[in-house]
Design an enzyme around this catalytic site. Structure first.
Site, mmCIF file in Angstrom:
data_model
loop_
_atom_site.group_PDB
_atom_site.id
_atom_site.type_symbol
_atom_site.label_atom_id
_atom_site.label_comp_id
_atom_site.label_asym_id
_atom_site.label_seq_id
_atom_site.Cartn_x
_atom_site.Cartn_y
_atom_site.Cartn_z
ATOM 1 N N HIS A 89 0.832 -1.199 0.000
ATOM 2 C CA HIS A 89 0.000 0.000 0.000
ATOM 3 C C HIS A 89 0.870 1.254 0.000
ATOM 4 O O HIS A 89 1.621 1.499 0.938
ATOM 5 C CB HIS A 89 -0.903 -0.034 1.243
ATOM 6 C CG HIS A 89 -1.896 1.069 1.308
ATOM 7 N ND1 HIS A 89 -2.006 1.899 2.385
ATOM 8 C CD2 HIS A 89 -2.833 1.472 0.417
ATOM 9 C CE1 HIS A 89 -2.971 2.779 2.167
ATOM 10 N NE2 HIS A 89 -3.495 2.534 0.991
ATOM 11 N N HIS A 134 -0.764 10.881 -2.016
ATOM 12 C CA HIS A 134 -2.077 10.480 -1.509
ATOM 13 C C HIS A 134 -2.994 11.649 -1.202
ATOM 14 O O HIS A 134 -4.132 11.709 -1.663
ATOM 15 C CB HIS A 134 -1.919 9.617 -0.251
ATOM 16 C CG HIS A 134 -3.228 9.164 0.326
ATOM 17 N ND1 HIS A 134 -3.933 9.903 1.261
ATOM 18 C CD2 HIS A 134 -3.979 8.061 0.086
ATOM 19 C CE1 HIS A 134 -5.049 9.274 1.572
ATOM 20 N NE2 HIS A 134 -5.107 8.154 0.877
#
Length: 276
Positions: free
Chosen positions: A18, A60
């Site tokens: 991730h 992100h």
């Protein structure tokens, strides 16, 4: 060669790192991507935004403050401005001078090393410009197309990209249990579905696989010293491990996503399966 994201039928579950190996490197940076590759994983999840000058970059948050020495919103900054910020030193001084990655460079890297990329579109506004930039990039790098799945909570947005490039594989996120779960996913033209444990039911997982879909399970990062399974025990009052292991053994999950690669690999091995 096309990257195969869905290998559960072979007894292989991909350990999908991730934001790269983000438990030991600055998230969504090349040090994290390289660390993931060296740790033996073959697939990573990344996040993308469009800059003010229509360049696709990997990060992100909508703001850069948390992970860089800069301030402001990605969509309001140019690529040149973003490249002036350090995206590594806040994580640790050893990673000083780490720059924000361009998606174009990450695509080249993935093809070179035969890595799979799950690319999450974080775009909130300027969807026309986002679609144009993404489509143009894939047309410039057609060899990358078979290495990616475009992921989104916004199923409408990612389908706009697929309308321009029909062979693009989509992955959709489900954060509810709908009345007809399979139909909801299929109407979004997905080839893979991402779910979280608390919204999952084995009947839905079986329906996905029977329909030929890939399945990815997202497991949350370590919080308060608790790994994801410990968190579920704390939240729900029972041990989720036997249930998750049974899903893996039944071949219902193709990918597990988490920040800690050895932890994922150990869970896959505990189910008696391989991760490469």
């Amino acid at each position: 060669m096309a990257f195969n994201f869905h290998r559960a039928a072979e007894g292989i579950v991909l350990a999908n790192s991730h934001r790269g190996y983000s438990s030991c490197r600055p998230e969504n940076t090349f040090p994290a991507f390289e660390a993931a590759r060296m740790a033996g994983t073959h697939c990573i999840e990344i996040d993308i935004h469009l800059t003010a000058d229509n360049q696709l970059v990997v990060t992100h948050d909508h703001r850069v403050d948390r992970v860089s020495t800069g301030q402001g919103f990605v969509e309001q900054l140019t690529l040149e401005q973003l490249l002036a910020f350090d995206f590594g030193v806040k994580y640790h001084p050893d990673f000083a001078d780490t720059r924000i990655p361009r998606l174009a460079d990450v695509l080249h890297w993935a093809v070179k090393y035969d890595m799979g990329l799950i690319i999450e579109a974080k775009q909130r506004r300027r969807h026309d410009a986002f679609v144009t930039a993404f489509v143009q990039l894939l047309r410039e790098q057609p060899q990358a197309l078979s290495h990616i799945q475009l992921l989104g909570f916004n199923h409408v947005l990612i389908n706009r990209v697929k309308a321009e490039i029909p062979e693009l594989a989509l992955q959709v996120v489900t954060l509810e249990r709908y009345n007809d779960q399979l139909s909801a996913v299929q109407h979004s033209h997905a080839s893979c579905v991402c779910f979280e444990y608390e919204f999952a039911h084995v009947d839905d997982l079986r329906a996905y696989k029977n329909a030929g879909l890939g399945v990815r399970m997202y497991l949350h990062e370590v919080k308060n010293g608790m790994d994801p399974l410990a968190q579920y025990h704390h939240k729900f009052g029972y041990d989720s491990r036997p249930e998750i292991l049974s899903w893996l053994r039944e071949g219902l999950i193709d990918m597990i996503s988490h920040d800690d690669i050895p932890w994922m690999q150990a869970l896959i091995a505990e189910a008696g399966l391989r991760w490469n």
